[in-house]
Design a protein around this motif. Structure first.
Motif, mmCIF file in Angstrom:
data_model
loop_
_atom_site.group_PDB
_atom_site.id
_atom_site.type_symbol
_atom_site.label_atom_id
_atom_site.label_comp_id
_atom_site.label_asym_id
_atom_site.label_seq_id
_atom_site.Cartn_x
_atom_site.Cartn_y
_atom_site.Cartn_z
ATOM 1 N N PRO A 1 0.839 -1.199 0.000
ATOM 2 C CA PRO A 1 0.000 0.000 0.000
ATOM 3 C C PRO A 1 0.874 1.250 0.000
ATOM 4 N N VAL A 2 0.633 2.156 -0.935
ATOM 5 C CA VAL A 2 1.471 3.352 -1.082
ATOM 6 C C VAL A 2 0.994 4.422 -0.099
ATOM 7 N N THR A 3 1.672 4.499 1.036
ATOM 8 C CA THR A 3 1.316 5.446 2.089
ATOM 9 C C THR A 3 2.384 6.506 2.321
ATOM 10 N N GLY A 4 3.618 6.219 1.915
ATOM 11 C CA GLY A 4 4.723 7.129 2.194
ATOM 12 C C GLY A 4 5.235 7.021 3.615
ATOM 13 N N GLU A 5 4.665 6.098 4.395
ATOM 14 C CA GLU A 5 5.069 5.929 5.792
ATOM 15 C C GLU A 5 5.921 4.667 5.957
ATOM 16 N N LEU A 6 6.874 4.727 6.850
ATOM 17 C CA LEU A 6 7.701 3.562 7.159
ATOM 18 C C LEU A 6 6.969 2.672 8.157
ATOM 19 N N ASP A 7 5.926 2.021 7.680
ATOM 20 C CA ASP A 7 5.154 1.143 8.554
ATOM 21 C C ASP A 7 5.843 -0.217 8.659
ATOM 22 N N GLY A 8 5.258 -1.111 9.440
ATOM 23 C CA GLY A 8 5.868 -2.411 9.685
ATOM 24 C C GLY A 8 6.078 -3.210 8.422
ATOM 25 N N ALA A 9 5.069 -3.214 7.514
ATOM 26 C CA ALA A 9 5.185 -3.992 6.285
ATOM 27 C C ALA A 9 6.325 -3.475 5.418
ATOM 28 N N THR A 10 6.494 -2.159 5.363
ATOM 29 C CA THR A 10 7.569 -1.572 4.558
ATOM 30 C C THR A 10 8.934 -1.922 5.119
ATOM 31 N N LEU A 11 9.079 -1.826 6.432
ATOM 32 C CA LEU A 11 10.357 -2.155 7.058
ATOM 33 C C LEU A 11 10.684 -3.633 6.912
ATOM 34 N N ARG A 12 9.681 -4.480 7.034
ATOM 35 C CA ARG A 12 9.924 -5.912 6.847
ATOM 36 C C ARG A 12 10.374 -6.202 5.424
ATOM 37 N N GLN A 13 9.767 -5.507 4.444
ATOM 38 C CA GLN A 13 10.161 -5.712 3.051
ATOM 39 C C GLN A 13 11.607 -5.281 2.829
ATOM 40 N N MET A 14 12.021 -4.218 3.480
ATOM 41 C CA MET A 14 13.398 -3.750 3.353
ATOM 42 C C MET A 14 14.400 -4.743 3.924
ATOM 43 N N SER A 15 13.954 -5.587 4.840
ATOM 44 C CA SER A 15 14.860 -6.563 5.459
ATOM 45 C C SER A 15 14.877 -7.892 4.710
ATOM 46 N N THR A 16 14.080 -7.997 3.638
ATOM 47 C CA THR A 16 13.976 -9.249 2.895
ATOM 48 C C THR A 16 15.138 -9.384 1.917
ATOM 49 N N PRO A 17 15.757 -10.566 1.796
ATOM 50 C CA PRO A 17 16.825 -10.760 0.807
ATOM 51 C C PRO A 17 16.345 -10.397 -0.594
ATOM 52 N N ARG A 18 17.227 -9.727 -1.354
ATOM 53 C CA ARG A 18 16.810 -9.213 -2.650
ATOM 54 C C ARG A 18 17.991 -9.111 -3.597
ATOM 55 N N CYS A 19 17.687 -8.682 -4.831
ATOM 56 C CA CYS A 19 18.695 -8.428 -5.847
ATOM 57 C C CYS A 19 19.421 -7.127 -5.528
ATOM 58 N N GLY A 20 20.730 -7.082 -5.826
ATOM 59 C CA GLY A 20 21.523 -5.902 -5.533
ATOM 60 C C GLY A 20 21.502 -4.843 -6.606
ATOM 61 N N VAL A 21 20.803 -5.067 -7.723
ATOM 62 C CA VAL A 21 20.716 -4.062 -8.783
ATOM 63 C C VAL A 21 19.793 -2.938 -8.334
ATOM 64 N N SER A 22 20.190 -1.717 -8.596
ATOM 65 C CA SER A 22 19.395 -0.558 -8.192
ATOM 66 C C SER A 22 18.028 -0.564 -8.861
ATOM 67 N N ASP A 23 17.037 -0.023 -8.152
ATOM 68 C CA ASP A 23 15.684 0.084 -8.694
ATOM 69 C C ASP A 23 15.465 1.397 -9.438
ATOM 70 N N GLU A 24 16.484 2.241 -9.490
ATOM 71 C CA GLU A 24 16.348 3.553 -10.102
ATOM 72 C C GLU A 24 15.907 3.431 -11.560
ATOM 73 N N GLY A 25 14.878 4.142 -11.924
ATOM 74 C CA GLY A 25 14.399 4.139 -13.296
ATOM 75 C C GLY A 25 13.401 3.057 -13.622
ATOM 76 N N SER A 26 13.195 2.089 -12.708
ATOM 77 C CA SER A 26 12.303 0.968 -13.015
ATOM 78 C C SER A 26 10.869 1.430 -13.257
ATOM 79 N N GLN A 27 10.412 2.424 -12.471
ATOM 80 C CA GLN A 27 9.036 2.876 -12.607
ATOM 81 C C GLN A 27 8.798 3.517 -13.972
ATOM 82 N N GLN A 28 9.740 4.375 -14.408
ATOM 83 C CA GLN A 28 9.568 5.055 -15.676
ATOM 84 C C GLN A 28 9.659 4.072 -16.846
#
Length: 511
Positions: free
Chosen positions: A65-92
């Motif tokens: 959910p796009v809230t702009g807040e660092l809620d629990g779900a957002t922080l948990r997602q940040m702690s999840t193992p992921r790819c090291g390639v930057s996400d910059e530009g992906s949205q555009q």
């Protein structure tokens, strides 16, 4: 960001993480957002508007959910193992891709990138690849087959053709490293968890994997090397991260499940760069077919390794579970097979898991033999199986939630001082009453009760002297129930003769 501002902001956010997040965050939130391209490193501390915008973009790409807040779900997602390639530009870029679908421009439209110096794609259709090295606990043959399948996944749906070039040179190189490996400080690997791998866009053609991670091929404990390799190959072809649910190119790696391996967005992205396959009909391999194939590959290679290396493959440092029966026979489980080590140190196997316990899944996550009732207990996902000998007890498997137990446990073992079974998951442990088959009151509790025992153990058993041995990767910890603390540790393959590995030779062709 100024140093002082970064420290002050980081301290406040880390406090939030420790309260809300279910897993430790390897990077402070603003550092995470900078590393993966959501904040620009211009030497100034980000203001509230910039931070909120960065969080919104991260939530969009992570399907939160796009809230702009660092809620629990957002922080948990940040702690999840992921790819090291930057996400910059992906949205555009994703917006351009979808717009091209609706306008019919397809592959004729050149995709704008975040850096004009980076090539957009390969300007040929026949590409070669090379494996520089591979994980020490996986056999070369099975890794080669998995890597070949990962490349074929993309050639099946595009105009590309891939060919292995073992001796090089090659267009795309796959290699395993630890820590800083001359890719720059921001690309240094961080050990288990965090960044699993990263890749470089076309022309450099390299994909790097964290050597310290636990890699697997058939979906049991660890990170599936096939899925991560297929994702990183996508980057070497020029693909960015995708916000589409279940996309292979999501920044957070998919598991090998029942769904098709490539989403519609993955296919459109690669076809806009390289066109459709010959015949214009993409071949989409069902995940369950590949999963069964990987199982067969690994089982065959395990037998081959036994004949050629003269030692069980688990001695190289990884297994899923370990336990000991009433005859002091140690059983070591890995994927679809297991080995037995007699009290005299004789090793047998690998043996097919389901030939002995017919109703088990293809792989398990935890196993324990209980001397209290002479039963075998197995855990996988959200279920528990109980066997009397080789026969599944009536009413099993049972849902872990019905027993009050966590899903996907790290390990399980019968613990005589309590007279019950202990199930460990992350930083907490549960106690299962084997008579009532319910969790004991006042549990789960924090693993800190077991002084010196680390998180993430993948097996445990009690030896005849009453001491408990816990295992994680290549190391073991010996726990004394009387002193209630760890009293020793070491490398189990070298130091514990009863594992069937002591003094076994090691191959020089692996990491």
């Amino acid at each position: 960001m100024t140093r002082g501002a970064g420290r002050a902001m980081g301290a406040a956010w880390v406090l939030t993480v420790s309260v809300i997040s279910a897993a430790p965050l390897l990077l402070e939130p603003e550092v995470f957002l900078e590393k993966y391209g959501y904040l620009h490193q211009d030497g100034q501390a980000p203001n509230a508007v910039a931070l909120r915008s960065a969080v919104c973009t991260f939530q969009w790409l992570s399907r939160l959910p796009v809230t702009g807040e660092l809620d629990g779900a957002t922080l948990r997602q940040m702690s999840t193992p992921r790819c090291g390639v930057s996400d910059e530009g992906s949205q555009q870029i994703w917006a351009q891709r979808v717009n091209a679908v609706f306008t019919g421009e397809g592959g004729s439209r050149r995709r704008r990138r975040r850096s004009a110096l980076r090539a957009e794609k390969w300007y040929k259709r026949h590409l070669t690849y090379q494996m520089v090295n591979w994980p020490r606990h996986l056999s070369l043959g099975s890794v080669q087959l998995a890597v070949r399948a990962a490349f074929q996944l993309w050639s099946n749906v595009s105009g590309l053709v891939f060919q292995e070039a073992p001796e090089g040179p090659a267009d795309i190189r796959l290699a395993f490293y630890e820590g800083d490996h001359n890719d720059g400080a921001s690309n240094a690997f961080d050990g288990p968890g965090g960044t699993l791998a990263h890749a470089f866009l076309p022309r450099r053609g390299e994909a790097h994997f964290d050597r310290a991670e636990r890699w697997t091929l058939n979906g049991h404990k660890g990170h599936n090397l096939f899925m991560v390799t297929a994702h990183e190959i996508g980057h070497t072809l020029g693909l960015e991260h995708s916000p589409v649910r279940h996309a292979l190119m999501s920044p957070y790696y998919r598991k090998l499940g029942r769904r098709l391996l490539l989403s519609w967005d993955d296919i459109i992205a690669v076809q806009q760069l390289y066109g459709k396959p010959v015949g214009d009909h993409p071949v989409r391999l069902p995940a369950q077919v590949l999963h069964a194939t990987l199982q067969e590959w690994e089982f065959t290679e395990l037998h081959n390794e036994r004949r050629t290396a003269g030692q069980p493959l688990y001695c190289r440092g990884v297994f899923d579970a370990i336990t000991m029966d009433q005859n002091r026979t140690v059983l070591v489980f890995r994927g679809s097979v297991y080995w037995t080590v007699s009290a005299d140190g004789d090793v047998s196997g690998p043996l097919a898991l389901r030939q002995r316990w017919a109703d088990l899944p293809l792989a398990i996550e935890a196993a324990s033999f209980s001397p209290l009732d002479s039963k075998w207990y197995f855990f996988k996902g959200k279920r528990m199986w109980r066997y009397a000998g080789n026969t599944l007890d009536p009413g099993f498997p049972r849902q872990s939630s019905d027993l009050g137990l966590p899903r996907h446990p790290d390990c399980a073992f019968y613990y005589a001082p309590l007279g019950h079974m202990v199930i460990v998951k992350g930083s907490r442990y549960s106690v299962l009453n084997l008579r009532s088959l319910h969790q004991e009151p006042y549990y789960p509790r924090r693993l800190a009760d077991w002084t010196g025992v680390p998180q993430g153990t993948n097996g445990a058993l009690t030896r005849p002297d009453g001491r408990l041995y816990l295992f994680r990767e290549q190391r073991f910890w010996r726990f004394d129930p009387v002193k209630v603390r760890v009293t020793g540790e070491g490398q189990w393959a070298k130091d514990l003769s009863w594992t069937g590995c002591s003094g076994a030779p090691r191959s020089n062709n692996i990491l």
